[in-house]
Design an enzyme around this catalytic site. Sequence first.
Site, mmCIF file in Angstrom:
data_model
loop_
_atom_site.group_PDB
_atom_site.id
_atom_site.type_symbol
_atom_site.label_atom_id
_atom_site.label_comp_id
_atom_site.label_asym_id
_atom_site.label_seq_id
_atom_site.Cartn_x
_atom_site.Cartn_y
_atom_site.Cartn_z
ATOM 1 N N CYS A 112 0.942 -0.938 17.612
ATOM 2 C CA CYS A 112 2.051 -1.094 16.688
ATOM 3 C C CYS A 112 2.580 0.289 16.346
ATOM 4 O O CYS A 112 1.931 1.293 16.635
ATOM 5 C CB CYS A 112 1.619 -1.848 15.423
ATOM 6 N N HIS B 209 0.839 -1.198 0.000
ATOM 7 C CA HIS B 209 0.000 0.000 0.000
ATOM 8 C C HIS B 209 0.869 1.241 0.000
ATOM 9 O O HIS B 209 2.038 1.210 0.386
ATOM 10 C CB HIS B 209 -0.927 0.010 1.216
#
Length: 705
Positions: free
Chosen positions: A216, A65
């Site tokens: 994360c 992406h």
Amino acid sequence: MSEMITADLVDLDLSAENKEAAARALAERMVAKGRVTDLDGFLADVAAREAQMPTGLDGGIGIPHCRSEHVTEPTLAFGRSAAGVDFGAADGPADLIFLIAAPAGADDAHLTILSSLARQLMNAEFTDALRAVSDAETAAALVRGDVTPAEAAEGAAAEGASAGDASATGATDTATAPAAASAGAAAGSTTTGTTAAPEAEAPEERPFRIVAVTSCPTGIAHTYMAAESLENAGREAGVEVTVETQGSAGFTRLDPAVIAAADGVVFAHDVPVREKDRFAGKPTVDVGVKAGINRPAELISEVRAKAERGEKTAPAGATGTPVDRAGDSTEGYGTKLRKWLMSGVSYMVPFVAAGGLLIAVGFAIGGWTVNKAPSVMDHFVWTQSDSWGALLFQIGGMAFNFLVPVLAGYIAYGMADRPGLVPGFVGGAISLSINAGFLGGLAAGLIAGGVVLAIQRVRIPAAMRGIMPVVVIPLISSAVVGFLMFVVIGKPIAAAQKGMTDWLNGLTGTNAVLLGALLGLMMCFDLGGPVNKVAYTFATAGIAVASPSDSAMKIMAAVMAAGMVPPLAMALATTVRGKLFTPAERENGKAAWVLGASFISEGAIPFAAADPLRVIPSAMVGGAVTGSLSMMFDATLRAPHGGIFVVPLIGNPFFYLIAIAAGVCVSTALVVVLKGMRKPAQGTPAAGSAESAAGKKGSKQPVAA
């Protein structure tokens, strides 16, 4: 994702030897649809993102992406590879590949696609259906959410049945297997229920409860994938799992009651868990975020085993910053407000010290006209001291420009965590631009934190949570804070700031002496605590400009002089009347000489803690004397710190040192008198005479065996 993916953007027979070829094949479909304008440019952006961190996920999934200026609208392409393509996942190649393209600057669309897709990819039915679907239209509808995995599976089964009797039989077997398994599970459950006595069922009424935190570095995909994975594994194991997703910024705290009722904790994170002490005292499993995605069942089993063994983490201690503790529901509003303000001040002080000392050294090297020197970008001569003085002065000035924004930003941070930083800094910068100064920074920080807290209370869909902290909250909060500062409260605060500055500039004679005494009292009241910091911040705010007034520099001089008095006085008292102090205090007195000379008021804290009723009043009287004398002598100071090490930069340094010495002598005399008046407890020798008394007794009396 209604228009982000269509059948034309699906390739169920993707033939590619590597990830570059796979990305190109899917990107070509985007070009054909007019979603990408420059194929090579877009692929370069995809490769750049891939170089930062592999986009392969365990379970046969790849999600390359990027954001690119060559993308016209948010787009998602899907490819299914029979041979598999290596996207860097630990468990091998990916057979399900999603290429996500977002226009440059379209963070909201980019994050929405990623967080929503991440949740779906943790659903085994969803990925199984993608692997089984036979036509592109159904695959696109499945990804969009127009059909459910069950409906897609039924369609695949129906097509298989029409292919022939053999295929029909196989399809029937495949379709009925889950049903048979479910029936068997149901039968087992029924059998357990009939054979067990009602009393045996009671413990099963309350399932094992787990609270989890996932996070994360980017706070987008893996954060939510781990949350979904743990929740799914919990349902399969009959365990209640409640997850707190700490995304890229900000988070919604779990209800303290939920944490208190939990039997265990799972941390699946690649960045530090915020407010970790909330979970202390419970069985805990601490792993990386990918472990939460790949082996959630193992983590649940591990935390259950720890609970059975009685393993627990250490109880929460007194560690942690004021920011971490600011949300404690048991604290009053006044306590929280103090912590929020102190958060801003504590982050601002290093800028004050660095910038102020650089400016002071710049004056010392380049002279008092260094503030009128041209920019060193335009004129700098390596062999001229004036150029070096100008360089240091201009660097210090740049550091000073951050004072009000940092103050406002970290007040908001203390209230609302990282989402408060953007509106806080924006509000502080606006305060600086409209001359609202220190007072404006305080108001901007409190407003920014309040606005962010209000936004965070609004319920939003799960798919939107990924974009809230990086797009929605900064956008709305900055707009609100900017409007209030520019249009509503900025002008009144700026007027108040100007009035206060004019008043200070007009202080002479008795008024200036009284102000110096008040500042001295504040500096010595709590020795580095909130009152001390208020006086210090007031002084540093006055000199945090390119050309501070004489009044502002006099205030700074009085504040630093008074702050040096308590530790120097305690050091002198332990020297002249050591018998009044314990051996430990006499040792502390040696260090207090250096601390006091360096303008570290905290050097007197050990003495104040042991005897506050005698030490603190004595220090306050001496500080008031020093502050008033400093103002009376018209001493000035451009540096916000440094103690005796910046005496050469002080205006009227001789009288300034006399003011400090006078305050130290007054405090020393008072503390000696007050301690000398103290009567030792009956049968207890006075401090300092204990050793000699014990020695005399020991020489005349036998020691009991």
